[in-house]
Scaffold this motif. Structure first.
Motif, PDB file in Angstrom:
ATOM      1  N   LEU A  48       0.822  -1.199   0.000  1.00  9.08           N
ATOM      2  CA  LEU A  48       0.000   0.000   0.000  1.00  9.08           C
ATOM      3  C   LEU A  48       0.857   1.251   0.000  1.00  9.08           C
ATOM      4  CD1 LEU A  48      -2.759   1.336   0.152  1.00  9.08           C
ATOM      5  CD2 LEU A  48      -2.666   1.078   2.634  1.00  9.08           C
ATOM      6  N   SER A  79      -5.042   9.074   8.124  1.00  6.37           N
ATOM      7  CA  SER A  79      -4.228   8.041   8.762  1.00  6.37           C
ATOM      8  C   SER A  79      -4.738   6.681   8.292  1.00  6.37           C
ATOM      9  CB  SER A  79      -4.347   8.133  10.289  1.00  6.37           C
ATOM     10  OG  SER A  79      -5.658   7.757  10.698  1.00  6.37           O
ATOM     11  N   LEU A  80      -3.962   5.639   8.526  1.00  9.45           N
ATOM     12  CA  LEU A  80      -4.414   4.295   8.158  1.00  9.45           C
ATOM     13  C   LEU A  80      -5.681   3.926   8.926  1.00  9.45           C
ATOM     14  CD1 LEU A  80      -1.074   2.296   7.841  1.00  9.45           C
ATOM     15  CD2 LEU A  80      -2.580   3.090   6.031  1.00  9.45           C
ATOM     16  N   GLU A  81      -5.792   4.400  10.160  1.00 13.94           N
ATOM     17  CA  GLU A  81      -6.994   4.133  10.950  1.00 13.94           C
ATOM     18  C   GLU A  81      -8.215   4.792  10.303  1.00 13.94           C
ATOM     19  OE1 GLU A  81      -8.444   5.593  15.209  1.00 13.94           O
ATOM     20  OE2 GLU A  81      -6.777   4.152  15.330  1.00 13.94           O
ATOM     21  N   ILE A 138      -8.559   5.479   7.128  1.00 12.36           N
ATOM     22  CA  ILE A 138      -8.829   4.717   5.900  1.00 12.36           C
ATOM     23  C   ILE A 138      -9.561   3.433   6.241  1.00 12.36           C
ATOM     24  CG2 ILE A 138      -7.769   3.456   3.986  1.00 12.36           C
ATOM     25  CD1 ILE A 138      -5.517   5.629   4.060  1.00 12.36           C
ATOM     26  N   ASP A 139      -9.081   2.708   7.274  1.00 20.26           N
ATOM     27  CA  ASP A 139      -9.740   1.472   7.705  1.00 20.26           C
ATOM     28  C   ASP A 139     -11.193   1.735   8.093  1.00 20.26           C
ATOM     29  OD1 ASP A 139      -7.527  -0.110   7.290  1.00 20.26           O
ATOM     30  OD2 ASP A 139      -6.915  -0.151   9.393  1.00 20.26           O
TER      31      ASP A 139
END
Length: 100
Positions: free
Chosen positions: A55, A72-74, A76-77
């Motif tokens: 990614l 942030s990845l959070e 996006i999740d």
């Protein structure tokens, strides 16, 4: 194509030359090992440009975010989980309506 090989006392398997050639693999090639239904599956890790990307390899590919805010990845999740939940609700609603 199949071949018989033997596990060494060091836990190593020798891949016969014919299979190496067919798969276009060379000494030093890394493998992903998977166990499925009691079978060992060894998949060569490809290191060429066409290899599966991580990614982070795509970071910035689309340019700066339109609102100027990076996620942030959070974040996006969470967005992915919200989209999946909405899609699941829609599918179940359509299924129930189709059964009436």
């Amino acid at each position: 194509m199949s071949a018989l090989t033997k596990l060494s006392s060091k836990g190593q398997l020798t891949i016969p030359k014919g299979i190496q050639e067919k798969l276009d693999i060379a000494p030093g090639t890394e493998f992903y090992l998977t166990v499925e239904d009691g079978k060992l599956l060894a998949t060569p890790k490809r290191t060429s440009i066409s290899a599966t990307k991580r990614l982070m390899d795509f970071a910035g590919i689309l340019g700066k975010p339109p609102n100027g805010r990076s996620l942030s990845l959070e974040d996006i999740d969470d967005a992915i989980m919200d989209a999946v939940a909405e899609d699941e609700e829609r599918i179940q609603r359509e299924w129930r309506e189709g059964r009436k």
